[in-house]
Enzyme design. Structure first.
Site, short mmCIF file in Angstrom:
data_model
loop_
_atom_site.label_atom_id
_atom_site.label_comp_id
_atom_site.label_asym_id
_atom_site.label_seq_id
_atom_site.Cartn_x
_atom_site.Cartn_y
_atom_site.Cartn_z
N ASP A 14 -4.25 -5.16 6.55
CA ASP A 14 -5.03 -3.92 6.40
C ASP A 14 -4.15 -2.67 6.35
OD1 ASP A 14 -7.52 -5.43 6.73
OD2 ASP A 14 -6.99 -5.51 8.85
N HIS A 42 -8.62 -6.01 -0.56
CA HIS A 42 -7.88 -4.84 -1.05
C HIS A 42 -8.86 -3.85 -1.66
CE1 HIS A 42 -3.92 -7.34 -1.51
NE2 HIS A 42 -4.29 -7.15 -0.27
#
Length: 435
Positions: A14, A42
């Site tokens: 992340d 993503h």
């Protein structure tokens, strides 16, 4: 001469890799996924459009860029087809530019059934926080040599034979050990055969295609998923993912020689986050309004792209990043989400730990030692002016510059890029990886 760049996460995932891959793709002819599966999330922001990708490489939103899914990726074809359909609804040409390795292990419904049943059976302190997507069980089948791969789809009789054998094994585990329902053979087989027809035109010898592209002088970008501290070998085991997330996996997971890899860019937030279970030495309280951890959580919108779960937040951990830098052989760093720290009076940086009466400056290997680490902090002054959208280093607040300079020294890796927002142009460039 071609120059090839690997982008890897240096924390627990992340870190904002998607935006940076998209930004760098301006200088690449191809983008390659080389590990993980649709547990990766993503998020790309291009103008008013937001794209959330799990399997398709981030380069797909750039016209003319070839996208490759290498043999190191575990593939849920049904999910991939759904993702392709969503992108095509937005007017993006996917099928003419996406190439899939025939060697990708297949994620099938019994994998997610095992994944969920196993996590449900664990006590709270043993839960890893799996996404339940079947990633781990698929990698298990791969290394136990009973898994099915993309190329098996195109021999229906052999596929059925292999499927019956592996399903018998997994159904025994599901019904007898976990007391969960069995998975139906015919349902799995019929769906797989239907998906095979759609996926067949996309299947290519990715290893050979990448070699040819490199030989022709095309720059390639290798897009990592998850993060170094979730790596199956180098992460906080057993609270890790089931694949290698480090730069070295780009070679094995795409089928290219390590001599074709020239620059390793590590992505890290200006603070730390983690989803799911596992030790986190610099973790902060994210529930108390006004606390630094609360600001990171709320301003940073720290919720998982795939699961929607709240991410745990903490101060930047330079000792952990130092470990990541060495494992990956980082050439440069990209710092993301600097603006989330705007307005904090003071910032702490974890520079090392107290462990069993000793002071160490490198994250230990394995969760058992990491959980006993007490962070040692260095405190720096914060800044009040915004860093959001700043595009030049000299326009950053002086204290923000000092903070970044200190991270660079502590991590032992030069900062190449600073991301100051989700848009492509909200980026400060110090050193271009492709130049």
């Amino acid at each position: 001469m071609a120059k090839n760049v690997i982008v890897v996460g240096t924390q627990w995932g992340d870190e904002g890799k998607g935006k940076i891959v998209d930004w760098l793709t301006d200088h690449a002819k191809g983008v390659v996924r080389f590990q993980g599966g649709h547990n990766a999330g993503h998020t790309l922001v291009v103008g008013e459009q937001v794209y959330k990708l799990n399997l398709v490489p981030s380069g797909i939103v750039r016209d003319g860029v070839e996208c490759y899914i290498g043999n190191g990726v575990v593939l849920d074809i049904h999910h991939l087809l759904s993702e392709i359909a969503e992108l095509e609804k937005g007017g993006i040409d996917v099928r003419s530019r996406l190439k899939i390795s025939p060697g990708c292990p297949l994620i099938l419904p019994y994998h997610s059934a095992i994944d969920k049943a196993r996590e449900c059976a664990k006590s709270e302190d043993k839960k890893i926080g799996t996404t339940g997507k079947g990633i781990g069980p698929t990698y298990e089948d791969k290394v136990s040599r009973r898994g099915l791969r993309v190329y098996d789809l195109f021999n229906p009789e052999r596929f059925a034979e292999k499927l019956k054998e592996v399903l018998e094994y997994h159904n025994f585990v599901l019904t007898q050990y976990f007391k969960a329902p069995a998975v139906d053979f015919q349902t799995v087989y019929d769906q797989a055969m239907a998906d095979a027809e759609q996926i067949k035109p996309l299947v290519t010898d990715v290893s050979a295609a990448l070699y040819a592209a490199n030989k022709a002088g095309s720059n390639l970008l290798f897009e990592g998923a998850q993060g170094t501290l979730l790596d199956i070998d180098h992460g906080t085991y057993p609270f890790v993912t089931s694949s290698n997330c480090v730069a070295g996996q780009a070679s094995a997971g795409a089928g290219i020689g390590p001599g074709m890899l020239h620059y390793v860019l590590g992505i890290t937030k200006a603070y730390c986050t983690r989803v799911g279970g596992g030790p986190f030495p610099s973790e902060l309280d994210i529930e108390t309004e006004g606390a630094p951890g609360y600001q990171m959580s709320q301003v940073g919108r720290e919720f998982g792209t795939v699961t929607g779960r709240k991410r745990r937040c903490g101060w930047f951990d330079a000792a952990a990043l130092r470990r990541s830098g060495r494992i990956n052989g980082l050439t440069g760093l990209c710092i993301t989400k600097l603006d989330v720290l705007d307005g904090l009076k003071e910032l702490n940086i974890c520079t090392g730990y107290k462990l069993d009466g000793k002071i160490i400056d490198l994250l230990p290997i394995g969760a058992d030692e990491v959980v006993r680490c007490e962070p040692i902090y260095e405190t720096m002054p914060g800044w009040t002016d915004t860093t959001f959208g700043v595009k030049r280093w000299e326009d950053l607040p002086v204290n923000a510059q000092s903070y970044l300079n200190r991270l660079e020294v502590l991590c032992e890796v030069p900062i190449a890029i600073v991301s100051t927002g989700p848009e492509r142009d909200e980026t400060i460039l110090k050193q271009h990886p492709f130049k």
